[in-house]
Design an enzyme around this catalytic site. Structure first.
Site, mmCIF file in Angstrom:
data_model
loop_
_atom_site.group_PDB
_atom_site.id
_atom_site.type_symbol
_atom_site.label_atom_id
_atom_site.label_comp_id
_atom_site.label_asym_id
_atom_site.label_seq_id
_atom_site.Cartn_x
_atom_site.Cartn_y
_atom_site.Cartn_z
ATOM 1 N N TYR A 109 -18.389 -14.470 17.599
ATOM 2 C CA TYR A 109 -18.860 -15.712 17.017
ATOM 3 C C TYR A 109 -18.322 -16.803 18.028
ATOM 4 O O TYR A 109 -18.956 -17.994 18.018
ATOM 5 C CB TYR A 109 -18.303 -15.800 15.532
ATOM 6 C CG TYR A 109 -18.845 -14.772 14.747
ATOM 7 C CD1 TYR A 109 -20.108 -15.110 13.873
ATOM 8 C CD2 TYR A 109 -18.322 -13.622 14.513
ATOM 9 C CE1 TYR A 109 -20.927 -14.208 13.248
ATOM 10 C CE2 TYR A 109 -18.856 -12.662 13.496
ATOM 11 C CZ TYR A 109 -20.194 -13.141 12.916
ATOM 12 O OH TYR A 109 -20.819 -12.146 12.153
ATOM 13 N N ARG B 132 -18.708 -21.776 -6.848
ATOM 14 C CA ARG B 132 -19.195 -22.147 -5.366
ATOM 15 C C ARG B 132 -19.725 -23.700 -5.693
ATOM 16 O O ARG B 132 -19.489 -24.398 -4.648
ATOM 17 C CB ARG B 132 -20.083 -21.400 -4.920
ATOM 18 C CG ARG B 132 -20.245 -21.476 -3.222
ATOM 19 C CD ARG B 132 -21.080 -20.783 -2.516
ATOM 20 N NE ARG B 132 -21.405 -20.698 -1.378
ATOM 21 C CZ ARG B 132 -22.326 -21.516 -0.803
ATOM 22 N NH1 ARG B 132 -23.010 -22.103 -1.588
ATOM 23 N NH2 ARG B 132 -22.479 -21.534 0.693
ATOM 24 N N ASP C 290 -12.514 -16.358 5.013
ATOM 25 C CA ASP C 290 -13.565 -15.887 5.935
ATOM 26 C C ASP C 290 -12.720 -15.657 7.118
ATOM 27 O O ASP C 290 -11.972 -16.258 7.654
ATOM 28 C CB ASP C 290 -14.862 -16.841 6.097
ATOM 29 C CG ASP C 290 -15.972 -16.095 6.631
ATOM 30 O OD1 ASP C 290 -16.675 -15.537 5.913
ATOM 31 O OD2 ASP C 290 -16.015 -16.155 8.124
ATOM 32 N N ARG D 230 -22.120 -13.962 -4.033
ATOM 33 C CA ARG D 230 -23.358 -14.479 -4.814
ATOM 34 C C ARG D 230 -24.116 -13.686 -5.855
ATOM 35 O O ARG D 230 -24.617 -14.062 -6.552
ATOM 36 C CB ARG D 230 -24.070 -14.928 -3.610
ATOM 37 C CG ARG D 230 -23.885 -16.573 -3.163
ATOM 38 C CD ARG D 230 -24.798 -16.835 -2.110
ATOM 39 N NE ARG D 230 -24.777 -15.801 -1.080
ATOM 40 C CZ ARG D 230 -25.398 -16.011 0.120
ATOM 41 N NH1 ARG D 230 -26.375 -16.605 0.102
ATOM 42 N NH2 ARG D 230 -25.371 -15.041 1.252
ATOM 43 N N ARG E 15 -16.902 -7.658 -0.283
ATOM 44 C CA ARG E 15 -17.818 -8.833 -0.495
ATOM 45 C C ARG E 15 -17.849 -8.493 -2.275
ATOM 46 O O ARG E 15 -18.695 -9.282 -2.869
ATOM 47 C CB ARG E 15 -18.931 -8.941 -0.126
ATOM 48 C CG ARG E 15 -19.115 -9.425 1.159
ATOM 49 C CD ARG E 15 -18.968 -10.840 1.549
ATOM 50 N NE ARG E 15 -18.416 -11.120 3.102
ATOM 51 C CZ ARG E 15 -19.500 -11.621 3.873
ATOM 52 N NH1 ARG E 15 -20.617 -11.714 3.662
ATOM 53 N NH2 ARG E 15 -19.114 -11.711 5.169
HETATM 54 O O1 1CP Z 1 -15.164 -10.606 -1.317
HETATM 55 C C1 1CP Z 1 -14.745 -10.476 -0.042
HETATM 56 O O2 1CP Z 1 -15.075 -9.407 0.547
HETATM 57 C C2 1CP Z 1 -13.683 -11.457 0.530
HETATM 58 C C3 1CP Z 1 -14.164 -12.563 1.218
HETATM 59 C C4 1CP Z 1 -14.814 -12.512 2.426
HETATM 60 C C5 1CP Z 1 -14.668 -11.561 3.615
HETATM 61 C C6 1CP Z 1 -13.655 -10.346 3.964
HETATM 62 C C7 1CP Z 1 -15.834 -13.451 2.994
HETATM 63 C C8 1CP Z 1 -16.532 -14.230 2.050
HETATM 64 N N1 1CP Z 1 -16.142 -12.829 4.367
HETATM 65 C C9 1CP Z 1 -15.274 -11.952 4.747
HETATM 66 C C10 1CP Z 1 -15.455 -11.177 6.069
HETATM 67 C C11 1CP Z 1 -16.355 -11.724 7.050
HETATM 68 N N2 1CP Z 1 -17.061 -12.999 7.126
HETATM 69 C C12 1CP Z 1 -17.027 -10.884 7.975
HETATM 70 C C13 1CP Z 1 -16.508 -9.295 8.144
HETATM 71 C C14 1CP Z 1 -17.061 -8.250 7.113
HETATM 72 C C15 1CP Z 1 -18.652 -8.164 7.254
HETATM 73 O O3 1CP Z 1 -19.158 -7.628 8.467
HETATM 74 O O4 1CP Z 1 -19.481 -8.534 6.431
HETATM 75 C C16 1CP Z 1 -17.964 -11.424 8.684
HETATM 76 C C17 1CP Z 1 -18.776 -10.950 9.942
HETATM 77 C C18 1CP Z 1 -17.852 -12.900 8.293
HETATM 78 C C19 1CP Z 1 -18.685 -14.067 9.003
HETATM 79 C C20 1CP Z 1 -19.428 -14.466 8.088
HETATM 80 N N3 1CP Z 1 -19.165 -15.185 6.907
HETATM 81 C C21 1CP Z 1 -20.950 -14.152 7.669
HETATM 82 C C22 1CP Z 1 -21.847 -13.144 8.549
HETATM 83 C C23 1CP Z 1 -22.670 -14.091 9.624
HETATM 84 C C24 1CP Z 1 -23.669 -12.985 10.391
HETATM 85 O O5 1CP Z 1 -24.736 -13.110 9.958
HETATM 86 O O6 1CP Z 1 -23.147 -12.739 11.270
HETATM 87 C C25 1CP Z 1 -21.317 -14.878 6.566
HETATM 88 C C26 1CP Z 1 -22.762 -15.180 5.951
HETATM 89 C C27 1CP Z 1 -20.151 -15.545 5.899
HETATM 90 C C28 1CP Z 1 -20.057 -16.503 4.896
HETATM 91 C C29 1CP Z 1 -19.469 -15.905 3.871
HETATM 92 N N4 1CP Z 1 -18.170 -15.395 4.022
HETATM 93 C C30 1CP Z 1 -17.938 -14.923 2.604
HETATM 94 C C31 1CP Z 1 -18.832 -15.275 1.718
HETATM 95 C C32 1CP Z 1 -18.908 -14.749 0.398
HETATM 96 C C33 1CP Z 1 -19.821 -15.687 2.408
HETATM 97 C C34 1CP Z 1 -21.035 -16.340 1.731
HETATM 98 C C35 1CP Z 1 -21.133 -17.745 1.642
HETATM 99 C C36 1CP Z 1 -21.749 -17.868 0.386
HETATM 100 O O7 1CP Z 1 -22.981 -18.449 0.558
HETATM 101 O O8 1CP Z 1 -21.036 -18.297 -0.533
#
Ligand code: 1CP
Length: 343
Positions: free
Chosen positions: A152, A38, A75, A29, A25
């Site tokens: 999911y 964003r 994502d 943010r 990540r």
């Molecule tokens: O910088 C990076 O790492 C690249 C981008 C990336 C990756 C690899 C994002 C952007 N998401 C992911 C993988 C991802 N997405 C996972 C696997 C890794 C982990 O365990 O964190 C999972 C479970 C998700 C699903 C997801 N997408 C969640 C989790 C939901 C939950 O509570 O179960 C969330 C909050 C997102 C949104 C998301 N994806 C990425 C970002 C930066 C965000 C936040 C969105 C924002 O507010 O900008």
């Protein structure tokens, strides 16, 4: 070995005096420039599907910190969307999807070769990055592992204990297995296209692997990962793969050999000393700094980072966190971390 990208050298099994480093990540943010891009995109999915902007946020942490790897900004939930699930993000709450609980829901999903229309912008992001990245920076593509993505799709949201997915696994094992098979084959197509577009490494995120125990871990974490890696390596000889079976615990032991992964990423629940002995023996490891230290910083952060470098010094190691960097992390702490790791 001399020269070449540090991440690729670690993935090839080389021990390096200074481990290469990137952070899960790392585009996110906690960076003001990410928040600005964003906001420009309007919403998170718009950001993922606008190649120029997704490439821009991928590059931001590389410019600011010079990490050894960039990870494609996308994502894990884009694949279910490409398969036909509805996907949206509730502000402040996280992802929401249409649920998949019946054979009819499964039958409505698109085939593995019909995902590319939706995902074409992601491949374009990869192409832009392959051109724009500094020559020493490795480009990592990724997807969710089938079990994590299934949790999911079945629940329609993130869940604490993955209860709905476990319930479907018990109530209708044939349907559950059919969904896992569909996700396994679609993940191969998705990652294969990322590699064709220029991803040099791919990573499989199995964030909820820890809730699979015993036989279920073998069947739904190990087996799909092995199948995906085998097919990807058959199509793209030499492609390095990182697997992240988060919270696998004892399941980390032997995970390299059981799946063919070149690197196994470690969460914070295992100690680096234990992992050096039982996991790194079998190949490269990545991890496992507590992400909370990126919020609190200070000497505790620097010392914890140095302790991980020392613990993994005898074998191939990529420095990373045990999970994603949090939105309230201080970017200045990344500098503290990099000084501790790189000296
Ligand atoms: O910088 C990076 O790492 C690249 C981008 C990336 C990756 C690899 C994002 C952007 N998401 C992911 C993988 C991802 N997405 C996972 C696997 C890794 C982990 O365990 O964190 C999972 C479970 C998700 C699903 C997801 N997408 C969640 C989790 C939901 C939950 O509570 O179960 C969330 C909050 C997102 C949104 C998301 N994806 C990425 C970002 C930066 C965000 C936040 C969105 C924002 O507010 O900008």
């Amino acid at each position: 070995m001399d020269g070449g990208k540090t991440i690729l050298r670690a993935l090839a099994g080389e021990r390096q005096a200074v481990p290469p480093v990137w952070l899960m990540r790392q585009a996110g943010r906690y960076l003001p420039e990410y928040r600005a891009t964003r906001a420009q995109a309007g919403d998170f999915l718009k950001l993922c599907y606008t190649p120029e902007l997704a490439a821009e946020v991928t590059l931001q942490p590389i410019r600011r910190f010079g990490f050894d790897a960039a990870i494609l900004f996308a994502d894990i939930l884009l694949l279910p969307q490409a398969l036909g699930a509805e996907l949206w993000f509730e502000t402040g709450e996280g992802p929401r999807l249409s649920t998949l609980t019946t054979a009819r829901d499964l039958a409505r999903l698109k085939g593995k070769d019909d995902i590319h229309a939706t995902l074409a912008p992601v491949y374009e992001t990869v192409r832009i990055l392959a051109r724009a990245l500094p020559r020493e920076t490795t480009l990592i593509g990724f997807a969710g592992a089938p079990w994590t993505v299934a949790t999911y799709m079945i629940a329609g949201r993130g869940t604490k204990d993955q209860g709905p997915a476990h319930a479907l696994m018990r109530a209708d094992p044939a349907l559950f297995d059919a969904l896992m098979a569909r996700l396994t084959e679609a993940t191969v197509e998705y990652l294969s296209m990322q590699v064709q577009a220029g991803a040099e490494v791919v990573k499989l995120f199995d964030s909820w692997a820890g809730s699979l125990k015993g036989e279920a871990f073998s069947r739904y974490a190990v087996a799909p990962t092995r199948a995906i890696i085998a097919e990807l390596k058959a199509r793209h000889p030499g492609l390095p793969v990182i697997a992240f079976p988060r919270e696998a615990g004892q399941g980390y032991v032997g995970f390299h050999a059981a799946t063919g992964a070149d690197c196994v990423a470690l969460d914070t629940s295992v100690s680096a000393g234990w992992a050096a002995e039982h996991v790194q023996r079998h190949g490269c490891v990545q991890g496992n700094l507590d992400p909370r230290l990126m919020v609190t910083g200070g000497e505790a952060l620097a010392e914890a980072a140095r302790a991980i470098v020392r613990a993994f010094a005898k074998g191939p190691h990529i420095f990373n966190l045990g999970h994603g960097i949090a939105p309230d992390a201080d970017p200045a702490n990344v500098e503290v971390l990099l000084r501790a790791v790189r000296g």
